[in-house]
Design an enzyme around this catalytic site. Sequence first.
Site, PDB file in Angstrom:
ATOM      1  N   LYS A  70      21.429  -2.271   3.231  1.00 53.39           N
ATOM      2  CA  LYS A  70      20.879  -2.979   2.079  1.00 53.39           C
ATOM      3  C   LYS A  70      21.815  -4.098   1.632  1.00 53.39           C
ATOM      4  CE  LYS A  70      18.355  -0.576  -0.787  1.00 53.39           C
ATOM      5  NZ  LYS A  70      17.877   0.395  -1.796  1.00 53.39           N
ATOM      6  N   ARG A 121      -6.952   0.270   0.065  1.00 46.81           N
ATOM      7  CA  ARG A 121      -7.294  -1.085   0.512  1.00 46.81           C
ATOM      8  C   ARG A 121      -8.662  -1.499  -0.024  1.00 46.81           C
ATOM      9  NH1 ARG A 121      -4.351  -2.483   6.119  1.00 46.81           N
ATOM     10  NH2 ARG A 121      -2.681  -0.924   6.028  1.00 46.81           N
ATOM     11  N   ASN A 179      17.842   2.819 -10.306  1.00 49.44           N
ATOM     12  CA  ASN A 179      18.615   3.985 -10.738  1.00 49.44           C
ATOM     13  C   ASN A 179      17.806   5.267 -10.839  1.00 49.44           C
ATOM     14  OD1 ASN A 179      21.282   2.947 -10.993  1.00 49.44           O
ATOM     15  ND2 ASN A 179      20.596   1.764 -12.752  1.00 49.44           N
ATOM     16  N   CYS A 180      17.327   5.753  -9.697  1.00 49.71           N
ATOM     17  CA  CYS A 180      16.707   7.076  -9.677  1.00 49.71           C
ATOM     18  C   CYS A 180      15.461   7.114 -10.544  1.00 49.71           C
ATOM     19  CB  CYS A 180      17.698   8.132 -10.164  1.00 49.71           C
ATOM     20  SG  CYS A 180      17.107   9.824 -10.159  1.00 49.71           S
ATOM     21  N   THR A 217       0.833  -1.207   0.000  1.00 47.29           N
ATOM     22  CA  THR A 217       0.000   0.000   0.000  1.00 47.29           C
ATOM     23  C   THR A 217       0.866   1.255   0.000  1.00 47.29           C
ATOM     24  OG1 THR A 217      -0.155   0.034   2.430  1.00 47.29           O
ATOM     25  CG2 THR A 217      -1.872  -1.173   1.248  1.00 47.29           C
ATOM     26  N   PRO A 262      -6.659   8.282   5.226  1.00 45.20           N
ATOM     27  CA  PRO A 262      -7.831   7.980   4.387  1.00 45.20           C
ATOM     28  C   PRO A 262      -7.441   7.438   3.009  1.00 45.20           C
ATOM     29  CG  PRO A 262      -8.139  10.071   5.508  1.00 45.20           C
ATOM     30  CD  PRO A 262      -6.724   9.647   5.785  1.00 45.20           C
ATOM     31  N   SER A 263      -6.346   7.956   2.442  1.00 44.48           N
ATOM     32  CA  SER A 263      -5.903   7.475   1.129  1.00 44.48           C
ATOM     33  C   SER A 263      -5.516   6.004   1.182  1.00 44.48           C
ATOM     34  CB  SER A 263      -4.710   8.311   0.636  1.00 44.48           C
ATOM     35  OG  SER A 263      -3.636   8.268   1.574  1.00 44.48           O
ATOM     36  N   SER A 316      13.674  -5.060  -1.139  1.00 47.15           N
ATOM     37  CA  SER A 316      13.433  -3.647  -1.425  1.00 47.15           C
ATOM     38  C   SER A 316      14.757  -2.949  -1.726  1.00 47.15           C
ATOM     39  CB  SER A 316      12.734  -2.977  -0.233  1.00 47.15           C
ATOM     40  OG  SER A 316      12.371  -1.664  -0.559  1.00 47.15           O
ATOM     41  N   ASP A 317      15.131  -2.960  -2.997  1.00 43.43           N
ATOM     42  CA  ASP A 317      16.274  -2.189  -3.473  1.00 43.43           C
ATOM     43  C   ASP A 317      15.734  -0.967  -4.211  1.00 43.43           C
ATOM     44  OD1 ASP A 317      18.291  -3.633  -2.410  1.00 43.43           O
ATOM     45  OD2 ASP A 317      19.042  -4.486  -4.277  1.00 43.43           O
TER      46      ASP A 317
END
Length: 313
Positions: free
Chosen positions: A137, A53, A157-158, A16, A47-48, A115-116
């Site tokens: 990491k 969800r 890469n950004c 989310t 709320p978002s 999560s990279d």
Amino acid sequence: MAREAEASRILIFGGTGYIGKHMVRASVSLGHPTCIYARPVGPATLPSNLNLRREFRSIGIHIIEGELEEHEKIVAALKKVDIVISALAYPQVLNQLKIIDAIIAVGNIKRFVPSDFGSEEDKITPLPPFEEFLEKKRKIRRAIEAASIPFTFITANCFAAYFVNLLLHPHNPHDEIVVYGHGEANDIGKYTIKVANDPRACNRVVTYRPKSNIISQHQLISLWEEKTGRSFKRVYVPEEDLVKLSQTLPPPENIPVSILHSIFVKGDLMSYEIDDDDLEVSRMYPEMQLTTIDQLLNIFLTDPPEPARAAFG
């Protein structure tokens, strides 16, 4: 093999969040049974997030509410899936060790994508605050390798939407844009789902660096001036100022400054070569249409960018 990959069941941590929700939508659109492991709803839930969800449940996504400390709940969830993707934001990087422990316990996961989604941490050496974060990491990468968990490491890469918004502030009425250093250092969701199911990407690093989207700060600002008909004053922040800020700001405020130095001054995203045998996403899937910088700016002309939370690095 291809049909089997298309049917992979996918569990996304952080589904989310800023990046995660795009992966969830991409996973569903590509035909994967998809579920999310997310924090329980509470008084602080925006709320978002609640709306998101509801959207996800309406399209058949199963949401498992739990904390990362709930080992048995994570194990139970992992037993029902094939692929695990983490889109946790950078303050939670080391919490992925709990996911790794659960993956080891079940022993059935065909691919883990941690999560990279930022810089290639095994190939750069930035300022100390960013280096300290990247070391966390690297710890996750080494733990995955040591446990012999099938993986794909992604170097995004950004990614454009975040940093174009960061640099241009498209809906800011002011006519000034900050340029870091001298300004010359030059759709994640769907590609992440693709590579997570691609046998070629197993136990490999996949780089997201399409040549058409490599652009300097000055080129980006000039293109934005052309599209908006406005003229912007470039306010330069010298490299020495960024270095000083990285040394004097308290953590975690010193991390974003160090990231800016790494990307826009040192040009770390472009400091290493991609060889012909390396996996680069636009070369892996030439049939897929990448969103170009030009197209992204056209979107920014009409739609306000969503607020980005700390998800880079």
